[in-house]
Design a protein around this motif. Structure first.
Motif, PDB file in Angstrom:
ATOM      1  N   ILE A  11       8.767 -20.726 -54.630  1.00 43.53           N
ATOM      2  CA  ILE A  11       7.986 -20.140 -55.725  1.00 43.53           C
ATOM      3  C   ILE A  11       8.908 -19.423 -56.701  1.00 43.53           C
ATOM      4  N   LEU A  12       9.864 -18.654 -56.173  1.00 40.54           N
ATOM      5  CA  LEU A  12      10.818 -17.947 -57.038  1.00 40.54           C
ATOM      6  C   LEU A  12      11.693 -18.921 -57.819  1.00 40.54           C
ATOM      7  N   PHE A  13      11.904 -20.092 -57.253  1.00 33.70           N
ATOM      8  CA  PHE A  13      12.698 -21.133 -57.900  1.00 33.70           C
ATOM      9  C   PHE A  13      12.183 -21.419 -59.313  1.00 33.70           C
ATOM     10  N   GLY A  14      10.857 -21.380 -59.471  1.00 36.67           N
ATOM     11  CA  GLY A  14      10.266 -21.650 -60.763  1.00 36.67           C
ATOM     12  C   GLY A  14      10.476 -20.555 -61.781  1.00 36.67           C
ATOM     13  N   LEU A  15      10.926 -19.377 -61.332  1.00 32.86           N
ATOM     14  CA  LEU A  15      11.163 -18.268 -62.254  1.00 32.86           C
ATOM     15  C   LEU A  15      12.565 -18.290 -62.849  1.00 32.86           C
ATOM     16  N   LYS A  16      13.437 -19.144 -62.335  1.00 28.48           N
ATOM     17  CA  LYS A  16      14.813 -19.216 -62.816  1.00 28.48           C
ATOM     18  C   LYS A  16      15.000 -20.480 -63.659  1.00 28.48           C
ATOM     19  N   SER A  17      15.606 -20.322 -64.804  1.00 30.27           N
ATOM     20  CA  SER A  17      15.859 -21.469 -65.683  1.00 30.27           C
ATOM     21  C   SER A  17      17.295 -21.976 -65.566  1.00 30.27           C
ATOM     22  N   SER A  18      18.195 -21.137 -65.054  1.00 33.08           N
ATOM     23  CA  SER A  18      19.595 -21.526 -64.922  1.00 33.08           C
ATOM     24  C   SER A  18      19.763 -22.566 -63.813  1.00 33.08           C
ATOM     25  N   GLU A  19      20.439 -23.661 -64.122  1.00 32.98           N
ATOM     26  CA  GLU A  19      20.689 -24.697 -63.128  1.00 32.98           C
ATOM     27  C   GLU A  19      21.538 -24.161 -61.977  1.00 32.98           C
ATOM     28  N   THR A  20      22.492 -23.313 -62.299  1.00 35.20           N
ATOM     29  CA  THR A  20      23.340 -22.722 -61.256  1.00 35.20           C
ATOM     30  C   THR A  20      22.524 -21.862 -60.310  1.00 35.20           C
ATOM     31  N   ASP A  21      21.674 -21.002 -60.854  1.00 32.84           N
ATOM     32  CA  ASP A  21      20.845 -20.141 -60.019  1.00 32.84           C
ATOM     33  C   ASP A  21      19.892 -20.965 -59.155  1.00 32.84           C
ATOM     34  N   ARG A  22      19.340 -22.027 -59.733  1.00 32.12           N
ATOM     35  CA  ARG A  22      18.428 -22.873 -58.960  1.00 32.12           C
ATOM     36  C   ARG A  22      19.158 -23.567 -57.811  1.00 32.12           C
ATOM     37  N   ASP A  23      20.376 -23.998 -58.068  1.00 27.60           N
ATOM     38  CA  ASP A  23      21.170 -24.607 -56.994  1.00 27.60           C
ATOM     39  C   ASP A  23      21.391 -23.604 -55.858  1.00 27.60           C
ATOM     40  N   ILE A  24      21.697 -22.365 -56.211  1.00 30.79           N
ATOM     41  CA  ILE A  24      21.962 -21.348 -55.195  1.00 30.79           C
ATOM     42  C   ILE A  24      20.686 -21.038 -54.417  1.00 30.79           C
ATOM     43  N   LEU A  59      -5.466 -30.068 -45.904  1.00 37.34           N
ATOM     44  CA  LEU A  59      -4.964 -31.302 -46.500  1.00 37.34           C
ATOM     45  C   LEU A  59      -4.079 -30.999 -47.700  1.00 37.34           C
ATOM     46  N   VAL A  60      -4.501 -30.051 -48.538  1.00 40.14           N
ATOM     47  CA  VAL A  60      -3.684 -29.642 -49.682  1.00 40.14           C
ATOM     48  C   VAL A  60      -2.351 -29.080 -49.201  1.00 40.14           C
ATOM     49  N   MET A  61      -2.392 -28.282 -48.149  1.00 37.95           N
ATOM     50  CA  MET A  61      -1.166 -27.697 -47.616  1.00 37.95           C
ATOM     51  C   MET A  61      -0.195 -28.781 -47.160  1.00 37.95           C
ATOM     52  N   LEU A  62      -0.688 -29.768 -46.421  1.00 30.89           N
ATOM     53  CA  LEU A  62       0.185 -30.812 -45.891  1.00 30.89           C
ATOM     54  C   LEU A  62       0.773 -31.660 -47.013  1.00 30.89           C
ATOM     55  N   ILE A  63      -0.045 -32.020 -48.006  1.00 27.33           N
ATOM     56  CA  ILE A  63       0.463 -32.804 -49.131  1.00 27.33           C
ATOM     57  C   ILE A  63       1.525 -32.003 -49.892  1.00 27.33           C
ATOM     58  N   ALA A  64       1.256 -30.715 -50.092  1.00 27.21           N
ATOM     59  CA  ALA A  64       2.210 -29.861 -50.806  1.00 27.21           C
ATOM     60  C   ALA A  64       3.519 -29.743 -50.030  1.00 27.21           C
ATOM     61  N   LEU A  65       3.442 -29.642 -48.709  1.00 19.84           N
ATOM     62  CA  LEU A  65       4.660 -29.561 -47.906  1.00 19.84           C
ATOM     63  C   LEU A  65       5.471 -30.851 -47.992  1.00 19.84           C
ATOM     64  N   VAL A  66       4.772 -31.975 -48.111  1.00 22.71           N
ATOM     65  CA  VAL A  66       5.481 -33.252 -48.291  1.00 22.71           C
ATOM     66  C   VAL A  66       6.253 -33.242 -49.604  1.00 22.71           C
ATOM     67  N   PHE A  67       5.608 -32.798 -50.688  1.00 23.45           N
ATOM     68  CA  PHE A  67       6.287 -32.722 -51.978  1.00 23.45           C
ATOM     69  C   PHE A  67       7.487 -31.778 -51.899  1.00 23.45           C
ATOM     70  N   ARG A  68       7.301 -30.641 -51.230  1.00 23.82           N
ATOM     71  CA  ARG A  68       8.398 -29.685 -51.082  1.00 23.82           C
ATOM     72  C   ARG A  68       9.567 -30.313 -50.320  1.00 23.82           C
ATOM     73  N   GLY A  69       9.258 -31.017 -49.228  1.00 25.35           N
ATOM     74  CA  GLY A  69      10.305 -31.636 -48.425  1.00 25.35           C
ATOM     75  C   GLY A  69      11.036 -32.748 -49.149  1.00 25.35           C
ATOM     76  N   VAL A  70      10.302 -33.582 -49.888  1.00 23.55           N
ATOM     77  CA  VAL A  70      10.927 -34.665 -50.645  1.00 23.55           C
ATOM     78  C   VAL A  70      11.848 -34.099 -51.719  1.00 23.55           C
ATOM     79  N   LEU A  86       4.148 -23.432 -53.984  1.00 23.14           N
ATOM     80  CA  LEU A  86       3.044 -22.588 -54.435  1.00 23.14           C
ATOM     81  C   LEU A  86       1.717 -23.030 -53.838  1.00 23.14           C
ATOM     82  N   LEU A  87       1.431 -24.326 -53.892  1.00 23.15           N
ATOM     83  CA  LEU A  87       0.157 -24.828 -53.379  1.00 23.15           C
ATOM     84  C   LEU A  87       0.068 -24.696 -51.859  1.00 23.15           C
ATOM     85  N   ALA A  88       1.175 -24.964 -51.167  1.00 20.57           N
ATOM     86  CA  ALA A  88       1.170 -24.820 -49.710  1.00 20.57           C
ATOM     87  C   ALA A  88       0.885 -23.377 -49.312  1.00 20.57           C
ATOM     88  N   THR A  89       1.503 -22.440 -50.010  1.00 25.73           N
ATOM     89  CA  THR A  89       1.288 -21.029 -49.711  1.00 25.73           C
ATOM     90  C   THR A  89      -0.145 -20.607 -49.994  1.00 25.73           C
TER      91      THR A  89
END
Length: 341
Positions: A34-47, A90-101, A124-127
Motif C-alpha cells: 500500500i505504501l508503495f503507491g505513495l512513492k513516485s521515485s523508481e529507486t524508492d519503489r525498488d527499495i 474471493l476478492v482477497m484471493l484474487i488480489a493476492l494473486v495480483f500482488r504475487g504476480v 490494498l484490496l486484499a487488506t
C-alpha cells in the motif's frame, strides 16, 4: 470427554496461532504494498519491494494452515464461514494473486507501471477484504440447521466497512515500522514521519472498534463491563495503553526495532481482545467451539501432522529472516537475485 475438550482447545489455539502469524507476517508486506503507491521515485519503489521480496512468499503458508485446520477440526465453522464470506474472501484471493504476480514480473518488465499498479491495488484490496471479513465475522452469522441462513451481502455493514478501513491503516503502520528497520537516510526519515501519522489514525480506529464491539451483542457488553469481569479483564486496556505510550516514546527517541515490535504487540492485544469478546464461540453469536468440533479421531489424526509441520515452518521462516537481515538498498534483494549480472 476431557480428551475431546483438550483436543478442541488445542486445535482452536493452533488455528488462532496460524491466523495471527499470517496477519503479522503478511500484514507488513501488504502494508509495504500500500505504501508503495505513495512513492513516485523508481529507486524508492525498488527499495520498498526489495525489503520484503525475499520473504513474502512463505506467508500464505499460515493462511493455508488456518483454512485447512478450520476445515479439518471445525467443519461446521468452515461450512458456515465460507458461504457467508464468499465474496470478500474471493476478492482477497484474487488480489493476492495480483500482488504475487507483480513480485515476479515487475523487475523483468520494461514498462513497470502496470505491475506497480497490480502490486499496490492487490495489496490494498486484499487488506480491505480481510478487514471486512473480520468485521463480518465478529458481528456473527445466522445459522439454521447447521447451515448459513443469511444472504450473499450480509457481510456488507457499516461495522465491517469500518474494520476494513481500519486494517488498511493498521497494515500501513506495520509496513512503515518495517521500513524504519530496513532503510536508511531520506527513506527512513519518511518512514518515521509517516509512522507518526499512521499511529494516531490507528489509535483512533482502535478506540472506535473497542467502543463499537460491545454494542454488537449484549453478551459481549456483559463480558467486558459486568462485575467482576471488568476487574479480571482490566489488564487488557492497561496493556494497550502501555504499548501506546511506549510506541510514542520509541518514535520520539528514534528507535529502529522497537516501533515494529510494539506495533505487533498492539495487533496481538487487539486480536486477544476480540477473542475474549466472542469466546467460546467460533461462529458468533452462539455456535461454540465444542458444537463445531470434528470427531476426536479426526482431530487426533490431523494433530500428528501439524505437530511436525509447524516447527518446520517456523524454522524455515526464522532462517529466511536471518539470511535477509540488515538494511536494504536498490541493488540488493529480489532485483539483484533476479539479475545478478
Amino acid at each position: 470427554m476431557i480428551v475431546e475438550h483438550s483436543l478442541t482447545l488445542i486445535w482452536f489455539a493452533i488455528i488462532a496461532f496460524g491466523v495471527f502469524m499470517y496477519v503479522f507476517m503478511d500484514g507488513f508486506v501488504l502494508g509495504i504494498g500500500i505504501l508503495f503507491g505513495l512513492k513516485s521515485s523508481e529507486t524508492d519503489r525498488d527499495i520498498l519491494m526489495n525489503s520484503v521480496a525475499p520473504i513474502w512468499d512463505g506467508n500464505e503458508t499460515w493462511l493455508v494452515l488456518g483454512g485447512a485446520g478450520l476445515f479439518a477440526a471445525f467443519p461446521l465453522a468452515y461450512a458456515v464461514v465460507l458461504p457467508a464470506l464468499y465474496l470478500p474472501l474471493l476478492v482477497m484471493l484474487i488480489a493476492l494473486v495480483f500482488r504475487g504476480v507483480a513480485f515476479e514480473f515487475r523487475f523483468k518488465a520494461k514498462r513497470r507501471w502496470g505491475w506497480d499498479l497490480a502490486f499496490t491495488l492487490g495489496s490494498l484490496l486484499a487488506t480491505f477484504a480481510q478487514g471486512v471479513a473480520l468485521g463480518a465475522f465478529v458481528q456473527g452469522f445466522p445459522v439454521v440447521d447447521r447451515q448459513f441462513a443469511g444472504g450473499a451481502l450480509d457481510w456488507l455493514t457499516p461495522f465491517s466497512l469500518m474494520t476494513g478501513l481500519a486494517l488498511i491503516f493498521g497494515y500501513m503502520l506495520l509496513g512503515s515500522t518495517w521500513l524504519i528497520i530496513k532503510t536508511r537516510n531520506s527513506l527512513q526519515r519518511w518512514a518515521y514521519q509517516l509512522t507518526k501519522l499512521l499511529f494516531m489514525v490507528v489509535v483512533l480506529f482502535m478506540a472506535l472498534v473497542s467502543l463499537w464491539v460491545p454494542f454488537l451483542d449484549n453478551n459481549i457488553a456483559q463480558r467486558w463491563f459486568s462485575w467482576p469481569n471488568i476487574a479480571y479483564l482490566s489488564p487488557m486496556p492497561l496493556l494497550v495503553a502501555a504499548c501506546t505510550v511506549g510506541f510514542y516514546r520509541t518514535l520520539r527517541e528514534r528507535h529502529e526495532i522497537l516501533p515494529f515490535v510494539l506495533a505487533i504487540a498492539l495487533f496481538l492485544l487487539n486480536y486477544v481482545g476480540l477473542a475474549i469478546s466472542i469466546w467460546p464461540n467460533i461462529i458468533p453469536p452462539d455456535i461454540s467451539i465444542w458444537e463445531a468440533a470434528a470427531p476426536p479421531e479426526t482431530q487426533s489424526f490431523m494433530l500428528v501432522g501439524v505437530v511436525i509441520l509447524i516447527p518446520i515452518i517456523l524454522g524455515y521462516t526464522a532462517y529466511s529472516y536471518w539470511i535477509f537481515r540488515g538494511k536494504i538498498s536498490q541493488d540488493m534483494g529480489y532485483h539483484w537475485a533476479q539479475n545478478p549480472l
